[in-house]
Design an enzyme around this catalytic site. Structure first.
Site, short mmCIF file in Angstrom:
data_model
loop_
_atom_site.label_atom_id
_atom_site.label_comp_id
_atom_site.label_asym_id
_atom_site.label_seq_id
_atom_site.Cartn_x
_atom_site.Cartn_y
_atom_site.Cartn_z
N SER A 111 29.26 33.52 -65.90
CA SER A 111 30.70 33.24 -65.88
C SER A 111 31.00 31.93 -66.60
O SER A 111 31.99 31.82 -67.32
CB SER A 111 31.20 33.17 -64.43
OG SER A 111 31.07 34.42 -63.79
N ARG A 190 19.88 24.12 -29.08
CA ARG A 190 20.76 25.14 -29.69
C ARG A 190 22.20 24.90 -29.23
O ARG A 190 22.50 24.91 -28.03
CB ARG A 190 20.30 26.53 -29.25
CG ARG A 190 21.04 27.68 -29.91
CD ARG A 190 20.54 29.01 -29.35
NE ARG A 190 21.14 30.13 -30.03
CZ ARG A 190 20.62 30.75 -31.08
NH1 ARG A 190 19.46 30.32 -31.57
NH2 ARG A 190 21.22 31.76 -31.65
#
Length: 412
Positions: A111, A190
């Site tokens: 691109s 976590r």
């Protein structure tokens, strides 16, 4: 080049953490030429010509072009392509076309290479807004919000992202003795979703950059930089139709005129289409049927159609817009309040102008490219009923949108 760390701000704050000032590379905002650019190569291997495949009655490319044109933010809107059919669709939706060279039309072409070629060939452009053709949920207000970060806040590049709350782990190939490990997580600590900001990931919807950044730095992201959270936040309030014009030949009928032995002319009308007309009339939408000088319908037939449908039948010339513009003005309406259903070349002007427009599924490409909706049904087989249902659906969405705006903290 400096790496500038950017953090997506909390919604509504307008702040960016750890954004360092950078040298302003571009001209004063008042003199900038800002161009939208959509890359649409014809040689897609996965889905051939995917950029002009129909999506909800509109070419995929048309969704993005409509958002770009309607935003009113660009001095020019371009499609870069190497294919004739894509060029036709691009022009039908209001874009200029950059015919890219074979050097940047290969499967291996990036691109960036194509955008750089466009920039070299259009030196008047100062800011290039690269929009992905595969972003049909893009809306004008997304583009306005992003572009103002360059024109008013002094950023050199802006691109769209989404926030993701996903824990990423290293993939281990089968047979390997390696052990997996997390990239963005401490398993022993976590976090809960609400305690973690997540990560910002490019969604590929758009990349805005100054041409000086593009040509000098050879990048589309850099300098003073900002990411914009992007997603589908709901369509703006749909237009509400108050008047519909519909061609008899090719829409209400299949374009056939039957002749009896005695010379009488007859047409066949599908009962689903007449019910579609009544559905619109029940919602106070006036329906006017059109017959053309090019394929006139006998006076006796128009009388029968008026009796059968309750619709006025009007004869128009080679360019229906000449007469219909006056009718719209006399009814004190604007074209955004009008729906138009046509089927051929002479209808293109009205199809483009009407707030909602449609063609049957068997219409020629010139009419399909000009319409905002392409029916699955063919002319004379329920296409008008299909468009009527589409119009009423948009009306219902508009009603729902208005009701949502009435909700506030007091009466929620």
């Amino acid at each position: 080049m400096d790496t500038r760390k950017t953090v997506d701000p909390p919604e509504g704050t307008g702040q960016t953490d750890e954004l360092l000032p950078a040298q302003k590379l571009s001209k004063a905002d008042g003199k900038r030429h800002i161009a939208a650019l959509i890359l649409a190569r014809g040689g897609s291997k996965g889905i051939p010509l995917k950029n002009i495949k129909m999506l909800a009655g509109v070419p995929l490319l048309g969704w993005v072009l409509r958002a770009a044109v309607d935003s009113g933010m660009f001095q020019s809107v371009w499609v870069s392509t190497d294919h004739d059919e894509i060029e036709k669709v691009a022009k039908a939706w209001g874009a200029q076309v950059h015919r890219r060279s074979p050097e940047v039309s290969k499967d291996s072409s990036s691109s960036l290479e194509t955008i750089q070629e466009f920039s070299r060939l259009t030196p008047e452009v100062d800011v290039i807004c690269h929009l992905q053709a595969t972003s049909p949920c893009l809306h004008p207000f997304h583009l306005k919000e992003a572009l103002e970060m360059i024109t008013e806040q002094g950023y050199d590049s802006v691109f769209s992202v989404v926030r993701r709350h996903q824990f990423r782990w290293k993939e281990i190939k089968q047979g390997s003795e390696e052990k997996t490990f997390p990239f963005n997580l401490i398993p022993a600590a976590r976090p809960r979703r609400q305690d973690w900001d997540g990560e910002l990931c490019e969604n590929g919807s758009f990349y805005f950059t100054t041409t000086e950044m593009l040509l000098k730095e050879q990048i589309t992201q850099g300098g003073k930089q900002r990411v914009l959270r992007f997603g589908y936040f709901g369509a703006p309030s749909p237009e509400v139709v108050r008047l519909m014009f519909c061609n008899i030949s090719g829409c209400l009928t299949g374009g056939h005129i039957f002749m009896s032995v005695s010379g009488e002319e007859m047409v066949s009308i599908n009962i689903r289409d007449t019910r579609g007309i009544r559905m619109l009339q029940k919602e106070d939408i006036e329906v006017i049927l059109l017959t053309s000088d090019m394929d006139p319908v006998a006076k006796l037939l128009t009388d029968h159609l008026t009796e059968r449908t309750g619709c006025q039948v009007v004869q128009v010339g080679d360019e229906p817009l000449d007469l219909l513009r006056k009718m719209v003005e006399e009814k004190k309406l604007e074209w955004k309040d009008v729906a138009y259903m046509g089927s051929d070349q002479q209808d293109v002007s009205c199809l483009n102008l009407a707030g909602m427009s449609a063609v049957p599924g068997d219409a020629p490409n010139v009419a399909i490219n000009a319409s905002k909706y392409t029916c699955h049904k063919m002319g004379g087989t329920g296409a008008l009923r299909e468009f009527a249902e589409h119009i009423l659906l948009q009306k219902e969405k508009a009603k729902s949108h208005r009701e949502q705006h009435r909700i506030d903290r007091i009466n929620f």
